[in-house]
Design an enzyme around this catalytic site. Structure first.
Site, PDB file in Angstrom:
ATOM      1  N   SER A  62      -2.181   1.521   6.746  1.00 14.39           N
ATOM      2  CA  SER A  62      -2.116   2.981   6.864  1.00 14.39           C
ATOM      3  C   SER A  62      -1.978   3.483   8.304  1.00 14.39           C
ATOM      4  O   SER A  62      -1.865   4.693   8.516  1.00 14.39           O
ATOM      5  CB  SER A  62      -3.360   3.623   6.226  1.00 14.39           C
ATOM      6  OG  SER A  62      -3.237   3.611   4.817  1.00 14.39           O
ATOM      7  N   LYS A  65       0.814   5.834   8.840  1.00 12.33           N
ATOM      8  CA  LYS A  65       0.747   7.286   8.657  1.00 12.33           C
ATOM      9  C   LYS A  65       0.696   8.042   9.984  1.00 12.33           C
ATOM     10  O   LYS A  65       0.874   9.269   9.999  1.00 12.33           O
ATOM     11  CB  LYS A  65      -0.465   7.655   7.800  1.00 12.33           C
ATOM     12  CG  LYS A  65      -0.385   7.116   6.364  1.00 12.33           C
ATOM     13  CD  LYS A  65      -1.553   7.607   5.524  1.00 12.33           C
ATOM     14  CE  LYS A  65      -1.475   7.091   4.090  1.00 12.33           C
ATOM     15  NZ  LYS A  65      -2.139   5.804   3.913  1.00 12.33           N
ATOM     16  N   SER A 122      -6.541   9.696   4.208  1.00 11.39           N
ATOM     17  CA  SER A 122      -5.521   8.637   4.159  1.00 11.39           C
ATOM     18  C   SER A 122      -4.807   8.627   2.819  1.00 11.39           C
ATOM     19  O   SER A 122      -4.442   7.565   2.291  1.00 11.39           O
ATOM     20  CB  SER A 122      -6.137   7.260   4.441  1.00 11.39           C
ATOM     21  OG  SER A 122      -5.146   6.320   4.794  1.00 11.39           O
TER      22      SER A 122
END
Length: 381
Positions: A62, A65, A122
């Protein structure tokens, strides 16, 4: 201890041939980090203070992101998207596995809420919804992410999706992730404030930010966690103490506590043994240079952006800087023309060179001005 006294002690010890620990304390090796790759960087200068396997291609999970958010912020800055715009949540976004904001399929959600869901929680569903809204499909949005990565110099990075879920040919490095994070902080300081939010409620579900350092050190104000079974536990952390901001990246640790502990160890190491100073303000004149044959006889010269240096702690008195100017510049001079270089040294070592540019334009002078200056230049030569 006052710097002049320290300098006296150093000089005395040198003349006497006596080793002096006060003269320049050695910087120890960085802490041992249980990660596949890590990097510690000064945000203002880009100087790397510690690294290991920083250019090894790893799964970013993640941490992806960060680039997803960067691409969204670029669209907002260009006026193509606003925080109040409503985004239709597709079935694909709703079905995306992993961490989520718990969006309802077919609902319309503001860009603001989607950003908070993606950054704080997230949320993979929020990431896909944003990607589809901006580019039509997640795959097309990944192309936009890759274009930004290339522009930022992240040459060892390739994105396939907006979430960081495992996919073939989806990779990055600790160095590239640090560069992307630094660009986001630099370009979008107001948006970056989202990263220090500790919890976010959507659909009556409260979720806490997974970045444990936000709860342990009040100088930490970001940035992003990541985890998949293949990538391990990852964390990008950023902290600011005084004028100095550091960014740490750890990738591939064994657990959430280790990534937090190792990140804090890196940050503390950097702040303990290094210091950052702003030497010049951006677009503020450092010097006025003579211009020949122009409507004005001088032009203000300075750096385009603030000039910072990172040095070992305790050596500020050894800094020196000067302008190496282009001689005999003639008009016309356009604003932004490079007219020299600011050279920064630490002791006898040159540590930074920064372009010095014209901060104003100087149009060509009239015939009389050009004639007079030509005569003066002739006699000077």
């Amino acid at each position: 201890m006052k710097a002049p006294f320290l300098a006296f002690i150093t000089l005395f010890a040198t003349l006497a041939g006596i080793p002096c620990a006060l003269a320049q304390a050695p910087i120890p090796e960085p802490p041992t980090i249980g990660a596949k790759g890590f990097l510690l960087m000064d945000h203002n200068t880009g100087m790397v203070l510690a690294e290991s396997n920083a250019d090894e291609r790893l799964e970013p999970a993640s941490l992806t992101k960060i680039m997803t958010a960067y691409a969204v912020f670029r669209e907002m800055a260009a006026g193509k998207l606003s925080a109040d715009d409503e985004v239709l949540v597709s079935e694909k976004a709703w079905r995306t596995e992993g961490s989520r904001t718990f969006l309802d399929v077919g609902s319309r959600v503001s860009v603001d809420n989607l950003l908070m869901g993606m950054i704080v929680q997230s949320g993979n569903d929020a990431s896909v919804a944003l990607a589809e809204h901006i580019a039509g499909s997640e795959a097309a949005f990944a192309g936009l992410m890759n274009a930004h990565a290339r522009r930022l110099g992240a040459t060892n990075t390739h994105f396939v999706n907006a979430t960081g879920l495992p996919a073939e040919d989806h990779y990055s490095t600790a160095r590239d992730i640090a560069s992307i994070a630094s660009a986001l902080i630099q370009e979008f300081p107001e948006q970056y404030k989202r990263y220090k939010v500790k919890e976010f409620v959507y659909n009556d579900i409260k979720q806490t930010n997974r970045n444990r350092l936000l709860f342990r050190d009040d100088t930490v104000d970001g940035m992003k966690t990541g985890y998949t079974a293949a990538a391990g536990y990852c964390l990008v952390a950023s902290a600011k103490r005084g004028e100095m901001r550091l960014i740490s990246v750890v990738m591939g640790t064994s657990g959430p506590e280790q990534r937090a502990r190792d990140s804090l160890a890196l940050l503390n190491y950097g702040f303990r043994f290094y210091e950052s100073h702003r030497l010049y303000d951006g677009r503020v004149p450092v010097q006025r240079l003579r211009v020949w044959k122009g409507q004005q006889t001088e032009v203000p010269v300075g750096p385009q952006q603030d000039v910072y240096v990172t040095i070992p702690r305790g050596r500020y008195e050894e800094l020196s800087a000067g302008l190496d100017a282009v001689p005999d510049r003639e008009a016309p001079v356009a604003q932004g023309d490079r007219l020299g270089t600011i050279v920064v040294s630490l002791g006898d070592e040159e540590i930074r060179r920064v372009p010095a540019v014209a901060l104003e334009e100087v149009p060509a002078g009239n015939l009389w001005r050009r004639l007079v200056d030509s005569i003066i230049q002739l006699f000077r030569s």
